[in-house]
Design a protein around this motif. Structure first.
Motif, PDB file in Angstrom:
ATOM      1  N   THR A  75       0.656  12.024   2.139  1.00 52.06           N
ATOM      2  CA  THR A  75      -0.486  11.523   1.625  1.00 52.06           C
ATOM      3  C   THR A  75      -1.243  10.864   2.910  1.00 52.06           C
ATOM      4  O   THR A  75      -0.531  10.310   3.598  1.00 52.06           O
ATOM      5  CB  THR A  75      -0.569  10.515   0.332  1.00 52.06           C
ATOM      6  N   GLY A  76      -2.683  10.854   2.782  1.00 46.65           N
ATOM      7  CA  GLY A  76      -3.232  10.300   4.111  1.00 46.65           C
ATOM      8  C   GLY A  76      -4.060  11.162   5.011  1.00 46.65           C
ATOM      9  O   GLY A  76      -3.815  12.363   5.174  1.00 46.65           O
ATOM     10  N   MET A  94       1.948   5.062  10.046  1.00 39.53           N
ATOM     11  CA  MET A  94       3.037   6.114   9.268  1.00 39.53           C
ATOM     12  C   MET A  94       4.005   5.238   8.718  1.00 39.53           C
ATOM     13  O   MET A  94       4.607   4.335   9.152  1.00 39.53           O
ATOM     14  CB  MET A  94       3.490   6.997  10.098  1.00 39.53           C
ATOM     15  N   ALA A 127       3.332   8.847   3.904  1.00 42.32           N
ATOM     16  CA  ALA A 127       2.067   8.452   4.201  1.00 42.32           C
ATOM     17  C   ALA A 127       1.611   8.435   5.602  1.00 42.32           C
ATOM     18  O   ALA A 127       2.146   7.210   6.349  1.00 42.32           O
ATOM     19  CB  ALA A 127       1.711   7.029   3.365  1.00 42.32           C
ATOM     20  N   ASP A 157      -4.647   9.646  -4.338  1.00 38.07           N
ATOM     21  CA  ASP A 157      -4.651   8.917  -3.348  1.00 38.07           C
ATOM     22  C   ASP A 157      -4.069   7.387  -3.715  1.00 38.07           C
ATOM     23  O   ASP A 157      -3.810   7.168  -4.819  1.00 38.07           O
ATOM     24  CB  ASP A 157      -5.843   8.832  -2.732  1.00 38.07           C
ATOM     25  N   GLY A 159      -1.790   7.761   8.280  1.00 43.54           N
ATOM     26  CA  GLY A 159      -3.188   7.899   8.626  1.00 43.54           C
ATOM     27  C   GLY A 159      -3.248   7.206  10.054  1.00 43.54           C
ATOM     28  O   GLY A 159      -2.488   7.953  10.963  1.00 43.54           O
ATOM     29  N   ALA A 209       0.516   4.287  -2.619  1.00 43.65           N
ATOM     30  CA  ALA A 209       0.295   5.671  -2.190  1.00 43.65           C
ATOM     31  C   ALA A 209       1.304   6.691  -2.691  1.00 43.65           C
ATOM     32  O   ALA A 209       0.954   7.789  -3.260  1.00 43.65           O
ATOM     33  CB  ALA A 209       0.585   5.842  -0.496  1.00 43.65           C
ATOM     34  N   ASP A 264       0.774  -1.319   0.084  1.00 44.05           N
ATOM     35  CA  ASP A 264       0.071  -0.063   0.078  1.00 44.05           C
ATOM     36  C   ASP A 264       0.810   1.303   0.081  1.00 44.05           C
ATOM     37  O   ASP A 264       0.539   2.177  -0.505  1.00 44.05           O
ATOM     38  CB  ASP A 264      -0.966   0.084   1.134  1.00 44.05           C
ATOM     39  N   GLY A 276       2.655   8.582  13.272  1.00 43.63           N
ATOM     40  CA  GLY A 276       1.096   8.461  12.791  1.00 43.63           C
ATOM     41  C   GLY A 276       0.060   8.758  13.559  1.00 43.63           C
ATOM     42  O   GLY A 276       0.203   9.041  15.013  1.00 43.63           O
ATOM     43  N   ASP A 323       5.410   3.011  13.576  1.00 46.69           N
ATOM     44  CA  ASP A 323       4.413   3.993  12.853  1.00 46.69           C
ATOM     45  C   ASP A 323       4.522   5.221  13.724  1.00 46.69           C
ATOM     46  O   ASP A 323       3.619   5.812  13.872  1.00 46.69           O
ATOM     47  CB  ASP A 323       2.933   3.289  13.035  1.00 46.69           C
TER      48      ASP A 323
END
Length: 347
Positions: A271-272, A145, A140, A304, A142, A126, A122, A170, A167
Motif C-alpha cells: 500500500t502507498g 517505508m 507501506a 487505503d 510512500g 494501512a 498509521d 521508500g 525508511d
C-alpha cells in the motif's frame, strides 16, 4: 463512525456507517464472519497542513483545531446525531503519541460525545485498510517505508524510522540515492549517472545550488521523494537507476521478512503511492520477496489507510475489534474496559 488519517501530507477525515441492522437482536461476536465494509457517508474532507509536533510529541491541540470543524460539518451534512466510535490513524503515534493518548479521549468526549476511540499508528491503519483482520504483512511505502506484520496476537514493525535514520527503500530514500548518483556524475566520481544528472538538473536546476534548495526546507523528505519517479522512469535505460530500484526492493523485502508471521501462509499486500511507479519497483520486489518469503500469499490491498481507520472504527463501535491492542500501535479508550464490550452490539 468517524475515521481520521493524519500524515505528513495533512489530514483526511471521513464519516461512515456500518454495524448491526436496526432489528438485530443477536449480539455480535468477534468470531462471526466479518461484516460488509463500512460505507462512507461523507468525505473525505482534507487539510493539507500536517499536524505539528512539539516537546510532547504530536500536538493534540493542532489536531483538534483541524479535526473538529470537519467532523461537525460531516455529521451535519449526514444528519448524524452521535458517533458510535472514532478511529484516528496518525503518523508517528508509536514514538510521538503521548500527548494524543493523554488529551484526545477527554477532548473528543467533551466536544463530540465520543465514548469509543481508537488511536492507531498509521502503519496499523494501512495494514487494516489493506488486509483487514487477516494475519500477514503489509509493506507501506510512500515518502517513507515501513513493514508491519501481525499474527493477530501482537504487532511487529520494521523500519519506518524516518528519512534521516531509515525508511530504506521508500520514496525519499530512492530520491536521495538518485540525487547522489547525479552528484557523483557531476563531480566525476565512480557510481554516477549522466542520465540522472540530466534529469536532476531539469527538475532542480544547477547541482551546486541543490544543497541550498534542499537543506533549509522542512519538507525535505517530500522533496527527495519527488525525484523517485524520475529514477524509476530511467530504469529501462540506465543501470545505475535500475540498481537503485533493485536495492530499494531488497530493503523492503528484508523489512517484510523481519515482521512476517512464522506460521501458516500469511497474506502480503502493498500500500502507498510509491508503488505507482510500476514494474521498475514491483518486478524486483516480487523476486526479492519470492526468495525470502516463499510461503506468503500476495493479495491486492483492499483499501487505503483511511479505509483502515474506518474499518477499525466500525469494529470498535460493534464490539468486534479483532486486532491486537497495544498502547503504542493500537490504543483503545471506551466507556468500559474493551474486553467487557467485545461481543456486544454497539449502544
Amino acid at each position: 463512525m468517524l475515521a481520521v488519517d493524519s500524515g505528513g501530507s495533512g489530514l483526511r477525515v471521513a464519516l461512515g456507517a456500518h454495524g448491526v441492522s436496526d432489528d438485530a437482536v443477536a449480539p455480535v461476536r468477534r468470531d462471526d464472519p466479518a461484516p460488509p465494509a463500512p460505507v462512507r457517508l461523507g468525505g473525505p474532507l482534507t487539510s493539507r497542513e500536517p499536524v505539528r509536533t512539539g516537546p510532547r510529541g504530536i500536538s493534540a491541540e493542532h489536531l483538534l483545531d483541524q479535526l473538529l470543524p470537519m467532523a461537525r460539518r460531516l455529521m451535519a451534512e449526514a444528519g448524524a446525531g452521535r458517533l458510535g466510535a472514532v478511529a484516528v490513524g496518525a503518523a508517528g503515534l508509536a514514538t510521538l503519541g503521548a500527548e494524543l493518548r493523554e488529551e484526545l479521549p477527554a477532548a473528543l468526549k467533551h466536544e463530540l460525545g465520543v465514548e469509543r476511540l481508537a488511536l492507531a499508528a498509521d502503519a496499523v491503519t494501512a495494514y487494516t485498510g489493506a488486509l483487514g483482520t487477516r494475519a500477514g504483512v503489509v509493506i507501506a511505502a510512500g515518502t517513507g517505508m515501513i513493514a508491519i506484520g501481525t499474527d493477530l496476537t501482537s504487532w511487529h514493525r520494521a523500519d519506518g524510522w524516518g528519512h534521516l535514520l531509515g525508511d530504506c527503500g521508500g520514496g525519499a530514500w530512492i530520491g536521495r540515492a538518485g540525487l547522489e548518483a547525479a552528484l557523483r556524475a557531476f563531480d566525476g566520481r565512480p557510481g554516477g549517472s549522466a542520465a540522472l544528472l540530466e534529469r536532476a538538473e531539469e527538475r532542480f536546476g544547477p547541482m551546486p545550488e541543490l544543497p541550498g534548495l534542499l537543506y533549509p526546507r522542512g519538507d525535505r523528505a517530500a522533496v527527495l521523494a519527488s525525484f523517485a519517479p524520475d529514477v524509476a522512469g530511467l530504469c529501462g535505460s540506465d543501470p545505475v537507476a535500475a540498481g537503485i530500484l533493485r536495492t530499494a526492493a531488497r530493503h523492503m523485502a528484508e523489512s517484510a521478512a523481519a515482521v512476517c508471521p512464522a506460521d501458516g501462509e500469511p497474506h502480503l499486500a502493498f500500500t502507498g503511492g510509491l508503488f505507482n511507479v510500476g514494474a521498475a519497483l514491483l518486478e524486483p520486489l516480487g523476486e526479492e520477496l519470492a526468495e525470502r518469503l516463499p510461503k506468503v500469499r500476495p493479495v491486492l490491498a483492499a483499501g487505503d489507510p483511511l479505509d483502515g481507520a474506518l474499518r477499525i472504527a466500525a469494529d470498535l463501535a460493534d464490539g468486534r475489534l479483532a486486532l491486537p491492542l497495544d498502547e503504542r500501535m493500537l490504543y483503545v479508550v471506551a466507556e468500559k474496559p474493551y474486553q467487557d464490550i467485545q461481543g456486544q452490539n454497539s449502544p
